[in-house]
Enzyme design. Structure first.
Site, short mmCIF file in Angstrom:
data_model
loop_
_atom_site.label_atom_id
_atom_site.label_comp_id
_atom_site.label_asym_id
_atom_site.label_seq_id
_atom_site.Cartn_x
_atom_site.Cartn_y
_atom_site.Cartn_z
N HIS A 275 0.99 -4.18 5.76
CA HIS A 275 -0.23 -4.22 6.58
C HIS A 275 -1.46 -4.63 5.76
CE1 HIS A 275 -0.17 -0.30 4.63
NE2 HIS A 275 -1.48 -0.29 4.77
N GLU A 276 -1.23 -5.28 4.60
CA GLU A 276 -2.36 -5.64 3.73
C GLU A 276 -2.23 -7.13 3.39
OE1 GLU A 276 -4.16 -2.67 0.55
OE2 GLU A 276 -2.69 -3.95 -0.46
N CYS B 161 -13.42 -1.41 24.61
CA CYS B 161 -12.91 -0.08 24.95
C CYS B 161 -14.01 0.97 24.67
CB CYS B 161 -11.63 0.25 24.17
SG CYS B 161 -11.89 0.60 22.43
N ARG C 53 -1.96 -2.37 -7.62
CA ARG C 53 -1.44 -3.08 -6.47
C ARG C 53 -0.45 -4.16 -6.93
NH1 ARG C 53 -2.47 0.39 -2.97
NH2 ARG C 53 -3.56 -0.10 -1.04
N CYS D 30 -10.70 1.43 17.42
CA CYS D 30 -10.41 0.79 18.71
C CYS D 30 -9.06 1.32 19.22
CB CYS D 30 -10.32 -0.72 18.50
SG CYS D 30 -9.77 -1.62 19.96
N CYS E 128 -6.50 -3.68 3.63
CA CYS E 128 -6.40 -2.22 3.67
C CYS E 128 -7.14 -1.58 2.49
CB CYS E 128 -4.95 -1.72 3.71
SG CYS E 128 -4.90 0.09 3.86
N CYS F 46 -11.49 -4.60 19.87
CA CYS F 46 -11.50 -5.34 21.14
C CYS F 46 -12.92 -5.54 21.64
CB CYS F 46 -10.66 -4.61 22.19
SG CYS F 46 -11.47 -3.16 22.92
N CYS G 191 -14.75 1.22 20.94
CA CYS G 191 -15.52 0.10 20.40
C CYS G 191 -16.98 0.16 20.87
CB CYS G 191 -14.91 -1.23 20.84
SG CYS G 191 -13.46 -1.72 19.88
N CYS H 92 0.85 -1.19 0.00
CA CYS H 92 0.00 0.00 0.00
C CYS H 92 0.89 1.24 0.00
CB CYS H 92 -0.86 -0.04 1.26
SG CYS H 92 -1.80 1.45 1.62
N HIS H 93 0.32 2.35 -0.45
CA HIS H 93 1.12 3.58 -0.47
C HIS H 93 1.59 3.96 0.94
CE1 HIS H 93 2.28 7.06 -3.07
NE2 HIS H 93 2.67 7.44 -1.86
N THR H 94 0.84 3.58 1.95
CA THR H 94 1.24 3.92 3.32
C THR H 94 2.56 3.24 3.71
OG1 THR H 94 -1.08 4.20 3.86
CG2 THR H 94 0.43 4.08 5.72
N ARG I 230 -3.53 0.93 20.86
CA ARG I 230 -3.01 1.93 19.92
C ARG I 230 -1.66 2.50 20.36
NH1 ARG I 230 -0.83 4.35 16.95
NH2 ARG I 230 -1.44 5.74 15.24
P1 NAD Z 1 -1.39 5.04 -4.94
O1 NAD Z 1 0.00 5.53 -4.99
O2 NAD Z 1 -1.67 3.67 -5.46
O3 NAD Z 1 -2.37 6.04 -5.69
C1 NAD Z 1 -2.28 7.43 -5.58
C2 NAD Z 1 -2.83 8.03 -6.86
O4 NAD Z 1 -2.80 9.45 -6.72
C3 NAD Z 1 -2.02 7.68 -8.12
O5 NAD Z 1 -2.87 7.17 -9.12
C4 NAD Z 1 -1.39 9.00 -8.50
O6 NAD Z 1 -1.21 9.15 -9.90
C5 NAD Z 1 -2.40 9.99 -7.97
N1 NAD Z 1 -1.83 11.32 -7.77
C6 NAD Z 1 -0.63 11.65 -7.23
N2 NAD Z 1 -0.45 12.98 -7.24
C7 NAD Z 1 -1.55 13.50 -7.81
C8 NAD Z 1 -1.95 14.83 -8.10
N3 NAD Z 1 -1.18 15.88 -7.81
N4 NAD Z 1 -3.16 15.02 -8.69
C9 NAD Z 1 -3.95 13.96 -8.98
N5 NAD Z 1 -3.61 12.68 -8.73
C10 NAD Z 1 -2.44 12.45 -8.15
O7 NAD Z 1 -1.84 5.13 -3.41
P2 NAD Z 1 -2.96 4.31 -2.60
O8 NAD Z 1 -2.37 3.05 -2.07
O9 NAD Z 1 -4.22 4.28 -3.38
O10 NAD Z 1 -3.11 5.29 -1.32
C11 NAD Z 1 -3.62 6.60 -1.49
C12 NAD Z 1 -3.50 7.40 -0.22
O11 NAD Z 1 -4.35 6.85 0.78
C13 NAD Z 1 -2.09 7.39 0.40
O12 NAD Z 1 -1.87 8.64 1.00
C14 NAD Z 1 -2.21 6.32 1.47
O13 NAD Z 1 -1.24 6.50 2.48
C15 NAD Z 1 -3.61 6.59 1.97
N6 NAD Z 1 -4.29 5.51 2.65
C16 NAD Z 1 -5.09 5.86 3.70
C17 NAD Z 1 -5.84 4.90 4.35
C18 NAD Z 1 -6.74 5.28 5.48
O14 NAD Z 1 -7.23 4.39 6.18
N7 NAD Z 1 -7.02 6.55 5.69
C19 NAD Z 1 -5.77 3.56 3.94
C20 NAD Z 1 -4.95 3.25 2.86
C21 NAD Z 1 -4.22 4.23 2.22
N1 AHE Z 2 1.21 7.33 11.55
C1 AHE Z 2 0.77 8.48 10.79
C2 AHE Z 2 -0.59 8.33 10.22
C3 AHE Z 2 -0.76 7.16 9.32
C4 AHE Z 2 -2.23 6.92 9.15
O1 AHE Z 2 -3.03 7.88 9.07
N2 AHE Z 2 -2.63 5.69 9.07
C5 AHE Z 2 -4.02 5.34 8.83
C6 AHE Z 2 -4.05 4.09 8.05
S1 AHE Z 2 -3.25 4.23 6.50
C7 AHE Z 2 -3.41 2.66 5.92
O2 AHE Z 2 -2.82 2.55 4.73
C8 AHE Z 2 -4.75 5.06 10.14
O3 AHE Z 2 -5.36 4.03 10.37
N3 AHE Z 2 -4.76 5.98 11.00
C9 AHE Z 2 -5.40 5.84 12.27
C10 AHE Z 2 -4.42 5.44 13.32
O4 AHE Z 2 -4.83 5.30 14.47
O5 AHE Z 2 -3.23 5.25 12.99
C11 AHE Z 2 0.91 9.77 11.56
O6 AHE Z 2 0.62 10.82 10.98
O7 AHE Z 2 1.34 9.70 12.73
ZN ZN Z 3 -2.78 0.76 3.62
ZN ZN Z 4 -11.64 -1.46 21.34
#
Ligand code: NAD
Ligand code: AHE
Ligand code: ZN
Ligand code: ZN
Length: 374
Positions: free
Chosen positions: A67-68, A100, A369, A111, A174, A97, A103, A45-47, A115
């Site tokens: 994490h995926e 908490c 992916r 949860c 994920c 859990c 939850c 994943c991008h993360t 954490r």
């Molecule tokens: P990815 O790299 O597969 O996809 C990102 C996309 O954004 C690409 O297609 C790229 O071309 C596009 N992009 C980049 N810059 C751009 C711009 N300036 N304008 C338009 N498009 C642009 O990433 P992903 O795995 O899909 O993850 C995306 C984001 O979500 C990441 O920041 C990741 O960390 C985050 N994420 C968050 C959670 C969550 O739970 N909140 C879960 C998973 C991933």
């Molecule tokens: N550790 C970072 C933040 C990273 C983050 O936001 N993680 C998401 C999942 S990304 C999955 O690809 C998330 O679950 N956040 C909630 C949590 O509790 O971590 C920071 O900025 O400190």
């Molecule tokens: Zn992820």
């Molecule tokens: Zn919990």
């Protein structure tokens, strides 16, 4: 079932900004309330790239990222009752859990039971199960799926249907769950609604699936990489937009295209400027924008407060608001029932030894992916 330490291969992140190194590590047996899992497959994943880059304030090294994943229970610690050896499981970076405050609130999937230790790369007892010749290696997001074996708290695994191929359903650990879940949990996309999705990686494309299933009338898919547009269209995008083709802010373009703005927008990139665009392309009075993308240390979002005064809403979500243990198994069932496909997302597969290629393919925009098969 083994209660011995296992020596196996893992991709180690020794320090930020350096490629991963595939080496032997020792994985200690699970302690009370823990489960050791043989990982069968993991997405990248991008993360993972974000943390490896050094931008993650919680980034800690040396660590085993990932994490995926999807795997099979190899052994269980004392007191574990919800899984047995041989069960198929998906590791959860957002545990459940059930007891908490979070939850029990019925308001969030976040949860908080473990954490604090999870954020420090440790198991709930404050130690690690990974080491190399006695030197501790940190866990990552409570999962560490870039290892043949990993140890997880029992509350951090979802037991899933054994007939589901782990090489595909690992993506529900994920990306796909995050995107799909966001459209129904963080947002509540309704039939006929208009939706703008910024970023067409694993997360944004999954948000398209979710929006399409919810019956959205218009789905605007935004990316600067036009190679993403074919799959976005197949999944239900009605308009694909490359912001580089316009000489005005993309939010203005979208507001014009949608008679005042969209009902819902999703930022799936991690770019704070586009988070602003995503908010400001929402319809006055009711449009809501959901932040999914993760932005680097020190970055902040901004907009004119007037945007909110005039009825737009800014919110965010982790893991699509999905509660892993009670709700993720149903995503697997829906996948098995053919409601959505995962194979579309898997553009590349590789062995663990080639995991750095997965990061290169992500950064060059070639992959959706990459899935590592152990
Ligand atoms: P990815 O790299 O597969 O996809 C990102 C996309 O954004 C690409 O297609 C790229 O071309 C596009 N992009 C980049 N810059 C751009 C711009 N300036 N304008 C338009 N498009 C642009 O990433 P992903 O795995 O899909 O993850 C995306 C984001 O979500 C990441 O920041 C990741 O960390 C985050 N994420 C968050 C959670 C969550 O739970 N909140 C879960 C998973 C991933
Ligand atoms: N550790 C970072 C933040 C990273 C983050 O936001 N993680 C998401 C999942 S990304 C999955 O690809 C998330 O679950 N956040 C909630 C949590 O509790 O971590 C920071 O900025 O400190
Ligand atoms: Zn992820
Ligand atoms: Zn919990």
């Amino acid at each position: 079932m083994s209660t011995d330490t296992i020596t196996c291969k893992a991709a180690i992140a020794w320090e930020a900004g350096k490629p991963l190194s595939v080496e032997e590590v020792q994985v200690a047996p699970p302690k009370a309330g823990e489960v050791r899992v043989r990982i069968i497959a993991t997405g990248v994943c991008h993360t993972d790239a974000f943390t490896l880059s050094g931008d993650d304030p919680e980034g800690i090294f040396p660590a085993i990222l990932g994490h995926e994943g999807g795997g099979i229970v190899e052994s269980i610690g004392e007191g574990v009752t919800s899984v047995v050896v041989g069960d198929h499981v998906i590791p959860l970076y957002t545990p459940e859990c059930g007891e908490c405050k979070f939850c029990k609130s019925g308001k969030t999937n976040l949860c908080q039971k473990i954490r604090a230790t999870q954020g420090k790369g440790l198991m709930p007892d404050g130690t690690t199960r990974f080491s190399q010749n006695g030197k501790p290696i940190f866990h990552y997001m409570g999962c560490s799926t870039f290892s043949e074996y990993t140890v997880l708290p029992e509350i951090s695994i979802a037991k899933v249907n054994k007939s589901a191929p782990l090489e595909e359903v690992c993506l529900l650990g994920c990306g796909v769950t995050t995107g799909m879940g966001a459209t129904v949990n963080a947002a509540r996309v309704q039939k006929g609604d208009s939706v703008a999705i910024f970023g067409l990686g694993g997360i944004g494309l999954s948000a398209i699936i979710g929006a399409q299933m919810a019956g959205a009338g218009r789905i605007l898919a935004i990316d600067i990489n036009e190679k993403k547009f074919d799959l976005a269209t197949q999944l239900g995008a009605t308009d694909c937009i490359n912001p580089k083709k316009f000489d005005k802010p993309i939010q203005d373009v979208i507001v014009e295209m949608t008679d005042g703005g969209v009902d819902w927008s999703f930022e799936c990139i991690g770019n704070v400027n586009l988070m602003r665009s995503a908010l400001e392309c929402c319809h006055k009075g009711w449009g809501e924008s959901v932040i999914i993308g993760v932005a680097g240390a020190g970055q902040e979002i901004s907009t004119r407060p007037f945007q909110l005064v005039t009825g737009r809403v800014w919110r965010g979500t982790a893991f699509g608001g999905v509660k892993g243990r009670s709700q993720l198994p149903d995503y697997v069932e829906r996948y098995l029932a053919g409601e959505f496909k995962l194979s579309d997302f898997i553009t590349h597969t590789m062995k663990l030894e080639d995991i750095n290629d997965a990061f290169d393919l992500m950064h060059s925009g070639e992959s959706i992916r990459s899935v590592i098969h152990y």
